[in-house]
Enzyme design. Structure first.
Site, PDB file in Angstrom:
ATOM      1  N   CYS A   2       0.902  -1.376  -0.009  1.00 11.11           N
ATOM      2  CA  CYS A   2      -0.044   0.102   0.006  1.00 11.11           C
ATOM      3  C   CYS A   2       0.836   1.197   0.070  1.00 11.11           C
ATOM      4  O   CYS A   2       1.857   1.064   0.065  1.00 11.11           O
ATOM      5  CB  CYS A   2      -0.915  -0.035   1.135  1.00 11.11           C
ATOM      6  SG  CYS A   2      -1.681  -1.433   1.543  1.00 11.11           S
ATOM      7  N   ARG A  27       1.419   1.782  -5.909  1.00 10.96           N
ATOM      8  CA  ARG A  27       1.539   0.810  -4.982  1.00 10.96           C
ATOM      9  C   ARG A  27       0.083   0.095  -4.520  1.00 10.96           C
ATOM     10  O   ARG A  27       0.339  -1.049  -3.596  1.00 10.96           O
ATOM     11  CB  ARG A  27       2.165   1.566  -3.575  1.00 10.96           C
ATOM     12  CG  ARG A  27       3.397   2.246  -4.083  1.00 10.96           C
ATOM     13  CD  ARG A  27       3.842   2.912  -2.475  1.00 10.96           C
ATOM     14  NE  ARG A  27       3.986   1.983  -1.680  1.00 10.96           N
ATOM     15  CZ  ARG A  27       5.263   0.978  -1.382  1.00 10.96           C
ATOM     16  NH1 ARG A  27       6.224   1.376  -2.205  1.00 10.96           N
ATOM     17  NH2 ARG A  27       5.321   0.421  -0.380  1.00 10.96           N
ATOM     18  N   TRP A  71      -3.713  -1.542  -1.298  1.00  6.41           N
ATOM     19  CA  TRP A  71      -3.609  -2.879  -1.928  1.00  6.41           C
ATOM     20  C   TRP A  71      -3.962  -3.887  -0.983  1.00  6.41           C
ATOM     21  O   TRP A  71      -3.283  -4.444  -0.067  1.00  6.41           O
ATOM     22  CB  TRP A  71      -2.138  -3.193  -2.636  1.00  6.41           C
ATOM     23  CG  TRP A  71      -2.249  -4.385  -3.397  1.00  6.41           C
ATOM     24  CD1 TRP A  71      -1.566  -5.495  -2.880  1.00  6.41           C
ATOM     25  CD2 TRP A  71      -2.423  -4.554  -4.714  1.00  6.41           C
ATOM     26  NE1 TRP A  71      -1.719  -6.585  -3.897  1.00  6.41           N
ATOM     27  CE2 TRP A  71      -2.086  -5.695  -5.072  1.00  6.41           C
ATOM     28  CE3 TRP A  71      -2.871  -3.847  -5.784  1.00  6.41           C
ATOM     29  CZ2 TRP A  71      -2.457  -6.495  -6.240  1.00  6.41           C
ATOM     30  CZ3 TRP A  71      -3.256  -4.205  -6.889  1.00  6.41           C
ATOM     31  CH2 TRP A  71      -3.083  -5.447  -7.156  1.00  6.41           C
ATOM     32  N   ASN A  97       1.093   0.140   6.249  1.00  4.70           N
ATOM     33  CA  ASN A  97       1.458  -0.784   4.845  1.00  4.70           C
ATOM     34  C   ASN A  97       2.246  -1.946   5.508  1.00  4.70           C
ATOM     35  O   ASN A  97       3.070  -1.990   6.156  1.00  4.70           O
ATOM     36  CB  ASN A  97       2.386  -0.117   4.154  1.00  4.70           C
ATOM     37  CG  ASN A  97       3.007  -0.629   2.935  1.00  4.70           C
ATOM     38  OD1 ASN A  97       2.353  -1.729   2.415  1.00  4.70           O
ATOM     39  ND2 ASN A  97       4.129  -0.476   2.584  1.00  4.70           N
ATOM     40  N   GLY A  98       1.871  -3.124   5.195  1.00  7.69           N
ATOM     41  CA  GLY A  98       2.755  -4.292   5.437  1.00  7.69           C
ATOM     42  C   GLY A  98       1.651  -5.380   5.801  1.00  7.69           C
ATOM     43  O   GLY A  98       0.410  -5.477   5.555  1.00  7.69           O
ATOM     44  N   GLU A 467       6.353 -19.417 -22.511  1.00  9.78           N
ATOM     45  CA  GLU A 467       6.295 -17.998 -21.770  1.00  9.78           C
ATOM     46  C   GLU A 467       7.274 -16.759 -22.250  1.00  9.78           C
ATOM     47  O   GLU A 467       7.010 -15.982 -22.541  1.00  9.78           O
ATOM     48  CB  GLU A 467       6.552 -18.250 -19.990  1.00  9.78           C
ATOM     49  CG  GLU A 467       6.425 -16.900 -19.287  1.00  9.78           C
ATOM     50  CD  GLU A 467       5.195 -16.066 -19.291  1.00  9.78           C
ATOM     51  OE1 GLU A 467       5.174 -14.733 -19.038  1.00  9.78           O
ATOM     52  OE2 GLU A 467       4.234 -16.337 -20.187  1.00  9.78           O
ATOM     53  N   LYS A 471       6.231 -13.305 -23.898  1.00  8.13           N
ATOM     54  CA  LYS A 471       6.987 -12.296 -23.297  1.00  8.13           C
ATOM     55  C   LYS A 471       7.316 -11.453 -24.600  1.00  8.13           C
ATOM     56  O   LYS A 471       7.396 -10.215 -24.934  1.00  8.13           O
ATOM     57  CB  LYS A 471       8.103 -12.462 -22.148  1.00  8.13           C
ATOM     58  CG  LYS A 471       7.427 -12.789 -20.968  1.00  8.13           C
ATOM     59  CD  LYS A 471       6.763 -11.580 -20.265  1.00  8.13           C
ATOM     60  CE  LYS A 471       5.465 -11.487 -20.134  1.00  8.13           C
ATOM     61  NZ  LYS A 471       4.598 -12.569 -19.736  1.00  8.13           N
ATOM     62  N   GLU A 474       4.890 -10.132 -26.926  1.00  2.00           N
ATOM     63  CA  GLU A 474       3.836  -8.720 -26.359  1.00  2.00           C
ATOM     64  C   GLU A 474       4.598  -7.530 -26.138  1.00  2.00           C
ATOM     65  O   GLU A 474       4.186  -6.493 -26.590  1.00  2.00           O
ATOM     66  CB  GLU A 474       3.611  -9.243 -24.815  1.00  2.00           C
ATOM     67  CG  GLU A 474       2.611 -10.249 -24.331  1.00  2.00           C
ATOM     68  CD  GLU A 474       2.478  -9.952 -22.942  1.00  2.00           C
ATOM     69  OE1 GLU A 474       1.574  -9.446 -22.490  1.00  2.00           O
ATOM     70  OE2 GLU A 474       3.212 -10.842 -22.332  1.00  2.00           O
ATOM     71  N   HIS A 490       8.702 -32.225 -36.157  1.00  2.00           N
ATOM     72  CA  HIS A 490       7.617 -32.299 -36.887  1.00  2.00           C
ATOM     73  C   HIS A 490       7.135 -31.553 -37.501  1.00  2.00           C
ATOM     74  O   HIS A 490       5.556 -31.383 -37.416  1.00  2.00           O
ATOM     75  CB  HIS A 490       6.729 -32.917 -35.745  1.00  2.00           C
ATOM     76  CG  HIS A 490       7.217 -34.223 -34.866  1.00  2.00           C
ATOM     77  ND1 HIS A 490       7.559 -35.414 -35.541  1.00  2.00           N
ATOM     78  CD2 HIS A 490       7.482 -34.217 -33.634  1.00  2.00           C
ATOM     79  CE1 HIS A 490       8.068 -36.428 -34.477  1.00  2.00           C
ATOM     80  NE2 HIS A 490       8.212 -35.484 -33.324  1.00  2.00           N
ATOM     81  N   LYS A 589      -3.954  -5.040 -19.272  1.00  2.00           N
ATOM     82  CA  LYS A 589      -3.421  -5.679 -18.361  1.00  2.00           C
ATOM     83  C   LYS A 589      -4.519  -6.727 -17.671  1.00  2.00           C
ATOM     84  O   LYS A 589      -3.955  -8.052 -17.406  1.00  2.00           O
ATOM     85  CB  LYS A 589      -2.971  -4.794 -17.094  1.00  2.00           C
ATOM     86  CG  LYS A 589      -2.443  -5.429 -15.871  1.00  2.00           C
ATOM     87  CD  LYS A 589      -1.128  -5.987 -15.985  1.00  2.00           C
ATOM     88  CE  LYS A 589      -0.512  -6.976 -15.032  1.00  2.00           C
ATOM     89  NZ  LYS A 589       0.488  -7.553 -15.441  1.00  2.00           N
TER      90      LYS A 589
HETATM   91  C1  AGP Z   1       1.004 -11.736 -19.990  1.00  2.00           C
HETATM   92  O1  AGP Z   1       1.934 -10.907 -19.941  1.00  2.00           O
HETATM   93  C2  AGP Z   1      -0.234 -10.776 -20.429  1.00  2.00           C
HETATM   94  N1  AGP Z   1      -0.777  -9.661 -19.781  1.00  2.00           N
HETATM   95  C3  AGP Z   1      -1.561 -11.977 -20.557  1.00  2.00           C
HETATM   96  O2  AGP Z   1      -1.092 -12.848 -21.181  1.00  2.00           O
HETATM   97  C4  AGP Z   1      -2.391 -12.342 -19.136  1.00  2.00           C
HETATM   98  O3  AGP Z   1      -1.493 -13.281 -18.613  1.00  2.00           O
HETATM   99  C5  AGP Z   1      -3.412 -12.945 -19.633  1.00  2.00           C
HETATM  100  O4  AGP Z   1      -4.390 -11.842 -20.064  1.00  2.00           O
HETATM  101  C6  AGP Z   1      -4.061 -13.389 -18.150  1.00  2.00           C
HETATM  102  O5  AGP Z   1      -4.518 -12.484 -17.281  1.00  2.00           O
HETATM  103  P1  AGP Z   1      -4.788 -12.930 -15.615  1.00  2.00           P
HETATM  104  O6  AGP Z   1      -3.733 -13.701 -15.148  1.00  2.00           O
HETATM  105  O7  AGP Z   1      -5.053 -11.763 -15.070  1.00  2.00           O
HETATM  106  O8  AGP Z   1      -6.240 -13.855 -15.884  1.00  2.00           O
END
Ligand code: AGP
Length: 594
Positions: A2, A27, A71, A97-98, A467, A471, A474, A490, A589
């Site tokens: 927080c 935060r 948070w 905060n904590g 993953e 990354k 993205e 394959h 996000k």
């Molecule tokens: C990951 O970097 C992305 N932001 C996206 O793939 C994300 O993981 C996905 O939308 C799932 O989000 P969530 O974990 O909040 O459900």
């Protein structure tokens, strides 16, 4: 995590408090509040952003006050759980905060002594403890109250008719901003930079008594001196803690995130969640659903639970499951979602529950929809993740999955002890990966020249290849594909050549030899190879064009160190290409639509 602030001086406190809080919303931003003293204490708080609280407030008198932007960790975001929290008399207000680990016991004790606590938070015990010990000396009462508390805290205490603020910290950051006939207290420098660049950093165990024209710092009752620093950063830079992007800051937070997430579970007596199927013969099989990066964590969850608990685990994309997947009441299901608001994940939870399934949500956001509709919730303690690309939340999800499986593991005790020991050492190993950033940057320069990249891995590192590719896609807009290494021949082999580099995770586990063979096959087809290899591994010489060494860890945990390497690699490739790293095009996000 927080944000807390305090002000004492000659200005009206509330505009200063709200402005400072606004600078700390990175935060936490699920609820906020302020308390201002003009003789008596006035508290204004709600489950809204700072801007909304500001709109709802009429000007307040009082030139001393405290504030908080939250948070949530204990008690979902709501008006009653928002800070500041007060004692029974309403004369003592506290922002915190904590995390207080022994708050349950303290709540019961206080209630048995006649205190009425109205929120579901851990924090509310603090003002009541101060009230309990108060006999005219606020400082003394705060000192005694803090002796009862186990856990982490940065607090600021305001008391009616007391022309001072008392602040203290242990394992949470707290700074004092020095003004002219006014002083500021805050979790971080962005909050005070509009008013001063003169700062004192409090250390763990410090307690400070702040008036408009004096700052006294004490430790175990004795006065101590803390050095004054001059801050040269802009507010924006400061919110990133001096890092150029939130993503890089969040990558570097991971040793602490692992410690915080582990601390949460280790201090809890019982397992993080009950995996047994109600009415079933205990553990039967498991279904894990998720999207995006969380889906990759789910795939690793399969290796962890099958490897330790020896039960079959099915992993599905939530978006696919919603239209074709089968589930039954016999199943226990885990749904992983950082934000707790992803539409596909929520739809899957509702469907699973309708089919009589018990659902465990693994989420990073207290009070999120997932945490409210699931039967059980396991929280990761990654703190707010500002960058769209998930990094620290992913590693925190892996730690949660390890901790979820360990109590049910069917491996021998000595192996179990070794695994727990190794888990506790992971923060150190991850820090060593971060310390090796320069080598990763060198490789990123090479990779940033290409428009297509393959990532490969085997076993528990196959999902890390997925993953790593996600990354890179993205944030650098390079077309990248992750593959199980054995799958290349394959089909994807057709694309190999000097224009198609391959990032290969060469882990020191039962897939090692097979991985070396794959590298030879790739080299034979002229693709440049960037290999992630264990320290001291000399066998990849000649098979890779670029090498990044990773610290030796138990194969069960190699996915964590390799994930951090690939996060940094993607970050530096995107930086080389001048991409808008924290907020890439076309992404959000939290994807709250199907
Ligand atoms: C990951 O970097 C992305 N932001 C996206 O793939 C994300 O993981 C996905 O939308 C799932 O989000 P969530 O974990 O909040 O459900």
């Amino acid at each position: 995590m927080c944000g807390i602030v305090g002000y004492i001086g000659e200005k009206r406190a509330h505009p200063v408090l709200l402005n400072s809080l606004g600078k700390l919303e990175y935060r936490g931003y699920d609820s906020c509040g302020i308390a201002v003293s003009a003789g008596g204490i006035e508290v204004y708080k709600d489950a809204v952003r700072v801007k909304a609280l500001e709109k709802a407030l009429s000007p307040l008198e009082g030139m001393i006050g405290i504030g908080h932007t939250r948070w949530a960790t204990h008690g979902e975001p709501s008006k009653v759980n928002a800070h500041p929290h007060c004692d029974c008399t309403g004369r003592i207000a506290v922002v915190h905060n904590g995390i207080i680990n022994n708050f349950q016991r303290l709540r019961e004790q206080l209630a048995s002594e006649g205190h009425i606590l109205s929120s579901h938070t851990d924090t509310e015990v603090i003002p009541h403890l101060i009230e309990k010990y108060y006999d005219g000396d606020l400082e003394k009462a705060v000192e005694l109250a803090l002796r009862d508390i186990e856990g982490s805290y940065a607090i600021i205490v305001l008391m009616a008719d007391e022309p001072k603020l008392v602040a203290a910290r242990k394992d949470s950051p707290l700074i004092i901003g020095i003004g002219d006939r006014e002083n500021f207290i805050a979790s971080d420098v962005p909050a005070i930079l509009d008013y001063t660049s003169r700062v004192i950093y409090l250390e763990d165990g410090d307690m400070a008594v702040i008036t408009a024209d004096n700052i006294e710092v004490k430790r175990d009752g004795a006065e101590v001196t803390r050095e004054e620093h001059k801050i040269l950063w802009s507010v924006k830079d400061a919110q990133k803690g001096g890092y150029e992007h939130f993503m890089l800051k969040e990558i570097h937070e991971q040793p602490k995130v692992i410690r915080d997430t582990l601390a949460e579970y280790i201090s809890a007596a019982e397992p993080a969640a009950d995996l047994a199927v109600a009415g079933g013969s205990g553990l039967e099989d498991m279904l894990i659903l998720a999207c995006g990066t969380s889906y990759h964590a789910a795939l690793i969850g399969k290796y962890i639970i099958e490897g330790l608990v020896k039960i079959p685990v099915r992993v599905e994309l939530a978006s696919e499951f919603n239209y074709s997947g089968q589930a039954s009441a016999r199943n226990k299901a885990i749904v992983i979602t950082q934000s707790g608001e992803t539409a596909d994940a929520l739809k899957a939870i509702k469907r699973l529950k309708k089919e009589g399934c018990q659902v465990i949500a693994i989420t990073n956001v207290v009070g999120s929809t997932a945490s409210r509709i699931a039967d059980q919730t396991v929280y990761t303690r990654a703190g707010p993740e500002m960058s769209v690309a998930a990094t620290k939340s992913f590693v925190a999800q892996l730690i949660a999955l390890y901790w979820l499986a360990l109590p049910y593991s069917r491996v021998d005790v000595r192996r179990l002890d070794d695994l727990v020991m190794e888990l506790r050492q992971l923060p150190v190993k991850v820090q060593r990966v971060l310390d090796n950033e320069a080598a990763i940057l060198d490789c990123a320069r090479q990779l940033s020249e290409f428009e297509n990249v393959f990532y490969i891995g085997r076993g528990i590192n196959y999902p890390i290849a997925l993953e790593g590719a996600l990354k890179l896609k993205e944030i650098s807009y390079i077309h990248a594909e992750g593959y199980a290494a054995g799958e290349l021949k394959h089909g994807p082999f057709a694309l190999l050549g000097s224009g198609m580099p391959v990032v290969a995770i060469v882990a020191q586990d039962n897939t090692y030899e097979a991985m070396l063979t794959t590298l030879k096959e790739i080299k034979a087809r002229q693709s440049p190879v960037l290999a992630l290899v264990g320290e001291g591994d000399g066998n990849v010489e000649g098979l890779a064009d670029w090498v990044i060494t990773v610290p030796q860890v138990d194969p069960m945990f190699s996915s964590v160190v390799n994930a951090v390497v690939l996060q940094l690699l993607a970050y530096h490739v995107a930086k080389q290409r001048g991409c808008p790293i924290d907020f890439p095009r076309n992404l959000a996000k939290s994807v709250t639509v199907e």
